[in-house]
Design a protein around this motif. Structure first.
Motif, short mmCIF file in Angstrom:
data_model
loop_
_atom_site.label_atom_id
_atom_site.label_comp_id
_atom_site.label_asym_id
_atom_site.label_seq_id
_atom_site.Cartn_x
_atom_site.Cartn_y
_atom_site.Cartn_z
N VAL A 360 0.81 -1.15 0.16
CA VAL A 360 -0.02 -0.10 -0.02
C VAL A 360 0.84 1.18 0.17
CG1 VAL A 360 -1.48 1.45 1.31
CG2 VAL A 360 -2.09 -0.85 1.18
N SER A 361 2.12 1.25 0.72
CA SER A 361 3.00 2.39 0.66
C SER A 361 3.55 2.67 -0.52
CB SER A 361 3.90 1.87 1.86
OG SER A 361 4.92 2.97 2.02
N GLU A 362 3.95 1.76 -1.33
CA GLU A 362 4.40 1.84 -2.79
C GLU A 362 3.19 2.50 -3.62
OE1 GLU A 362 7.52 1.33 -3.32
OE2 GLU A 362 8.24 0.10 -1.73
N PHE A 363 2.11 1.88 -3.40
CA PHE A 363 0.94 2.14 -4.28
C PHE A 363 0.76 3.81 -3.92
CE2 PHE A 363 -3.77 3.07 -4.35
CZ PHE A 363 -4.01 2.91 -5.61
N GLU A 364 0.62 4.19 -2.85
CA GLU A 364 0.45 5.52 -2.52
C GLU A 364 1.20 6.49 -3.24
OE1 GLU A 364 0.12 5.39 1.87
OE2 GLU A 364 -1.94 4.77 1.78
N GLN A 365 2.69 5.92 -3.18
CA GLN A 365 3.61 6.83 -3.82
C GLN A 365 3.39 7.19 -5.37
OE1 GLN A 365 7.62 4.96 -3.19
NE2 GLN A 365 7.26 4.71 -0.96
N ILE A 366 2.98 6.03 -6.15
CA ILE A 366 2.83 6.25 -7.64
C ILE A 366 1.37 7.17 -7.55
CG2 ILE A 366 1.52 3.98 -7.89
CD1 ILE A 366 3.78 5.35 -10.35
N ARG A 367 0.39 6.83 -6.89
CA ARG A 367 -0.88 7.59 -6.78
C ARG A 367 -0.50 9.01 -6.51
NH1 ARG A 367 -5.74 7.49 -2.96
NH2 ARG A 367 -7.46 8.33 -4.07
N LYS A 368 0.28 9.36 -5.74
CA LYS A 368 0.72 10.77 -5.26
C LYS A 368 1.31 11.39 -6.49
CE LYS A 368 3.07 13.41 -1.89
NZ LYS A 368 4.14 13.57 -0.60
N ILE A 369 2.41 10.42 -7.26
CA ILE A 369 3.22 11.43 -8.44
C ILE A 369 1.93 11.58 -9.32
CG2 ILE A 369 4.60 10.67 -10.31
CD1 ILE A 369 5.97 8.82 -8.41
N PHE A 370 1.00 10.65 -9.79
CA PHE A 370 -0.15 10.89 -10.87
C PHE A 370 -0.96 12.16 -10.37
CE2 PHE A 370 1.29 6.64 -12.47
CZ PHE A 370 1.32 7.11 -13.69
N GLY A 371 -1.23 12.50 -9.16
CA GLY A 371 -1.86 13.16 -8.69
C GLY A 371 -1.32 14.84 -8.68
N LYS A 372 -0.42 14.84 -9.23
CA LYS A 372 0.30 16.36 -9.30
C LYS A 372 0.03 16.80 -10.70
CE LYS A 372 4.23 15.46 -6.27
NZ LYS A 372 5.56 15.42 -5.91
N ARG A 373 -1.33 17.33 -10.75
CA ARG A 373 -1.84 17.54 -12.22
C ARG A 373 -1.47 18.82 -12.74
NH1 ARG A 373 -7.33 13.83 -11.55
NH2 ARG A 373 -6.36 11.82 -11.97
N GLU A 374 -0.94 19.55 -11.71
CA GLU A 374 -0.57 20.87 -12.29
C GLU A 374 0.68 20.87 -13.19
OE1 GLU A 374 1.38 20.08 -8.42
OE2 GLU A 374 -0.56 19.73 -9.09
N ASN A 375 1.53 19.73 -12.91
CA ASN A 375 2.78 19.47 -13.70
C ASN A 375 2.59 19.01 -15.05
OD1 ASN A 375 4.90 20.28 -11.42
ND2 ASN A 375 3.41 18.60 -10.60
N ARG A 376 3.51 19.10 -15.92
CA ARG A 376 3.59 18.75 -17.23
C ARG A 376 4.25 17.33 -17.35
NH1 ARG A 376 0.48 21.91 -20.72
NH2 ARG A 376 0.96 23.90 -20.21
#
Length: 549
Positions: A360-376
Motif C-alpha cells: 500500500v505504501s508503494e501504491f500511495e507513492q505512485i498515486r501521489k505522483i499521478f495526482g500532481k496534475r498541475e505539472n507537465r
C-alpha cells in the motif's frame, strides 16, 4: 356535447387563440377563423379537477397547412391527456430523479396530493417522457457539440449479462453529454472505427482526442481512425490494475479473520444470551467482534482486511485490563481463552498484513505522483521512472527478472509474492506508457474515464431501485442506452413541462417486468477504534456486577 360534472366546482377554463400578431396565421399570414369547441373535458391537477373547453381554429387559406382545424391548447395541459403538466412533472421526478417504481408512485400521488392515478398511467407517462426526453437531449447535444466545434470522445463498454451483447456508450467530455449508445455483440477495432466515423458525420465536427481504458480493440480502432489524435489512457483504470493484487491479498486477510471470529464460542452462541449466563456476560464483546469484522473499504484508500486486523488488535488491548478483575473461575478462563484465540489469529495473519501495508505504501507513492496534475508530462514521467527503477533495483538484487519486455501477466491473487507484484507493476507502467501522460500537456483532456464508470453505476442503481436485485442485467442492457441520454436532464418542474410540451411523439410500449425485493439487514459500525460503540462499557458493567455478587 359533454356536460360539466357536478363535482367540479371551479370555474370552467376556455382556450383561445392568443398571439402578439393578432388573429392571423403564423405560417401564411392569412386570417384565422373559429371552427368549434369540444364541449369540454375533465383534467385532473394537483389542486383538484378542472373543466377545460378547447376551442378549435383554422386558417382561411385553403393551401395552408393550418387550414385543417387545430386546437388552442390550455397552457398546463397536454392534448388528449387526462392529467395536467404538474401531475406529469411529479410522476417524472419521482421515477427518473428519485428512482421510484410505478406502484410506489401511485401510492405517493394519492398520499401527498390526493391524486388517483393508475399504475398503467404512471407507466405510460414515464415511457412517453423517455421519448420526449431523448428528442430534447438529441437536439440539445447536437446544438452544444456544434457550438464547440470539436469532440473529445470518451468510450467504454459494459457487459451486464455474460455471453450477451455489451452496452457501449460514447460521450463528449467537453459538453458532458452522451453522443451515442449501442449494444454490440462484439467490438472489434474495425467496427469501433466505423462508429467513430459515424459520430463525426452525425455531429459534423471532428474528434480531436479520445479517452478510454487500454483495451486493445479501442487502441487499434483509434490508431486506424486517426493515428495523429491524442489517446489518453484512463489513470483510474491503470491505478485499479496496480491495486488489484493488493486488494486480492487484503480480501484473503479479511476472509481469514472473519472465519476465525465466527468460530469463537461467544459469537457462535450469542443467540443463547437470554438463557445462558456466560454468553449473556460476553454478549457485548460478541457484538464488538461482529462490528470489528464488518469492515468496508474503498478502492484506493481503505482496505477492509487491514482495518479488520487493526480492529481485532484494538479489542485484545481493551480486553487485557479486565484480567486484573476478581472474576469467577469460569468467566476468568473464558476471558483468557478469548484473548489467546484473538492473539493467535492476529499473530498468524501479521505477516500477510505487513505485506499489504508495505505494498500500500508503494501504491500511495505512485498515486501521489499521478495526482500532481498541475505539472507537465515530462515531470510526471521522470518521477514514475524513478519509482519503477526502485522496484527494478530490488528485483535485480534478488536476481529476479526486471525487464518489462520479458515479464508476463499474472492473475492478481493473494498467493503472489511482493516480488511478483513488483514485476506486474513494472510491466503495467510499460504497457500504459503511450497514453498515460498525454493529459498533462492539454488542459482540455481529462485524466480518467470515471464519468463513464459513474454513468454505468448510476444506470444500474436506477434499475435496481425499480426492480430489485434480480433482472437488473437484462433491463440494463435493454434500457441503459436510452437512460444514459436522460441522466443529463434537469428534472425541475419548469424544464420537464417544457420538454413535454415540445414533444407530441408517440412512444411504442415496451414491457418491463416488475420485481420488488426487501432485505432486513443490520448495519454495524466497524470504525470501533474511532467511534465508541458502547459495547465495552456494557461488558465492564457486567464484570462489575459479577464482582459485587
Amino acid at each position: 356535447m359533454p356536460a360539466k360534472p357536478h363535482d367540479i366546482h371551479t370555474a370552467t377554463r376556455y382556450t383561445y387563440w392568443e398571439s402578439n400578431k393578432g388573429f392571423t396565421c403564423p405560417l401564411c399570414g392569412s386570417s384565422l377563423q373559429h371552427e368549434y369547441n369540444n364541449g369540454g373535458r375533465r383534467v385532473e391537477t394537483i389542486k383538484g379537477s378542472l373543466w377545460v373547453v378547447t376551442n378549435y381554429y383554422s386558417c382561411t387559406n385553403r393551401e395552408c397547412e393550418m387550414h385543417d382545424a387545430f386546437p388552442a391548447v390550455y397552457p398546463s395541459v397536454l392534448q388528449r391527456k387526462r392529467f395536467d403538466l404538474d401531475v406529469w412533472a411529479k410522476v417524472i421526478q419521482h421515477h427518473f430523479k428519485h428512482n421510484l417504481n410505478y406502484s410506489l408512485i401511485v401510492e405517493l400521488m394519492w398520499d401527498d396530493w390526493n391524486v388517483s392515478i393508475s399504475r398503467g398511467t404512471v407507466k405510460h407517462i414515464c415511457e412517453y417522457f423517455e421519448m420526449a426526453g431523448k428528442q430534447y437531449m438529441d437536439e440539445k447535444v447536437l446544438r452544444e457539440v456544434k457550438s464547440n466545434g470539436k469532440i473529445i470522445l470518451s468510450l467504454d463498454g459494459a457487459q451486464p449479462v455474460k455471453n450477451e451483447p455489451s452496452l457501449w456508450v460514447f460521450s463528449d467530455r467537453l459538453t458532458g453529454h452522451t453522443l451515442l449508445a449501442r449494444n454490440l455483440e462484439s467490438a472489434p477495432a474495425p467496427q469501433l472505427k466505423e462508429i467513430l466515423k459515424e459520430i463525426e458525420e452525425l455531429y459534423e465536427v471532428s474528434i480531436v482526442a479520445v479517452i478510454s481504458d487500454k483495451q486493445r480493440n479501442i487502441v487499434n480502432a483509434v490508431k486506424a481512425f486517426n493515428p495523429n489524435i491524442p489517446h489518453v489512457y484512463c489513470q483510474y483504470h491503470f491505478l485499479t490494475h496496480i491495486v488489484e493484487p493488493i486488494a486480492a491479498k487484503d480480501s484473503h486477510l479479511k476472509t481469514t479473520l472473519k472465519k476465525a471470529i465466527k468460530t469463537l464460542s461467544i459469537v457462535v452462541n450469542s443467540k443463547m444470551a437470554t438463557s445462558n449466563e456466560l454468553y449473556k456476560i460476553f454478549l457485548p464483546i460478541s457484538e464488538e467482534l461482529k462490528c470489528a469484522i464488518s469492515t468496508r473499504g474503498d478502492r484506493f484508500e481503505i482496505f477492509p482486511g487491514v482495518e479488520c486486523h487493526d480492529n481485532l488488535t484494538y479489542i485484545v488491548e481493551k480486553l487485557i485490563p479486565f484480567q486484573s478483575h476478581s472474576l469467577p473461575g469460569k468467566i476468568s478462563r473464558s476471558l483468557e481463552a478469548l484473548i489467546n484465540a484473538l492473539n493467535k489469529v492476529v499473530s498468524k495473519t501479521q505477516l500477510l498484513k505487513d505485506e499489504i501495508t508495505s505494498l500500500v505504501s508503494e501504491f500511495e507513492q505512485i498515486r501521489k505522483i499521478f495526482g500532481k496534475r498541475e505539472n507537465r508530462s515530462g515531470y510526471i514521467k521522470k518521477h514514475v521512472k524513478k519509482w519503477v527503477y526502485k522496484l527494478q533495483s530490488r528485483l535485480k538484487r534478488r536476481d529476479l527478472e526486471y525487464d518489462p519486455s520479458k515479464l508476463k501477466w499474472q492473475y492478481p491473487s493473494y498467493k503472489l509474492s511482493c516480488e511478483d507484484i513488483w514485476q506486474q507493476w513494472i510491466r503495467l507502467v510499460k504497457s500504459y506508457e503511450r497514453g498515460l501522460f498525454v493529459a498533462y500537456d492539454d488542459e482540455d483532456l481529462d485524466f480518467t474515464n470515471n464519468a463513464k464508470e459513474q454513468l454505468f453505476h448510476k444506470s444500474k442503481h436506477h434499475f435496481r431501485a425499480l426492480l430489485g436485485n434480480e433482472n437488473i442485467s437484462r433491463i440494463f442492457l435493454e434500457h441503459g442506452g436510452l437512460y444514459s441520454r436522460l441522466m443529463d436532464i434537469e428534472y425541475s418542474k419548469k424544464n420537464v413541462s417544457s420538454i413535454l410540451l415540445a414533444c407530441e411523439t408517440p412512444l411504442t410500449e415496451s414491457h418491463r417486468k416488475r420485481f420488488t425485493a426487501q432485505y432486513a439487514t443490520i448495519k454495524r459500525t466497524w470504525r470501533i477504534r474511532e467511534i465508541d460503540t458502547g459495547n465495552f462499557i456494557k461488558f465492564k458493567k457486567n464484570i462489575l456486577t459479577l464482582e459485587k455478587t
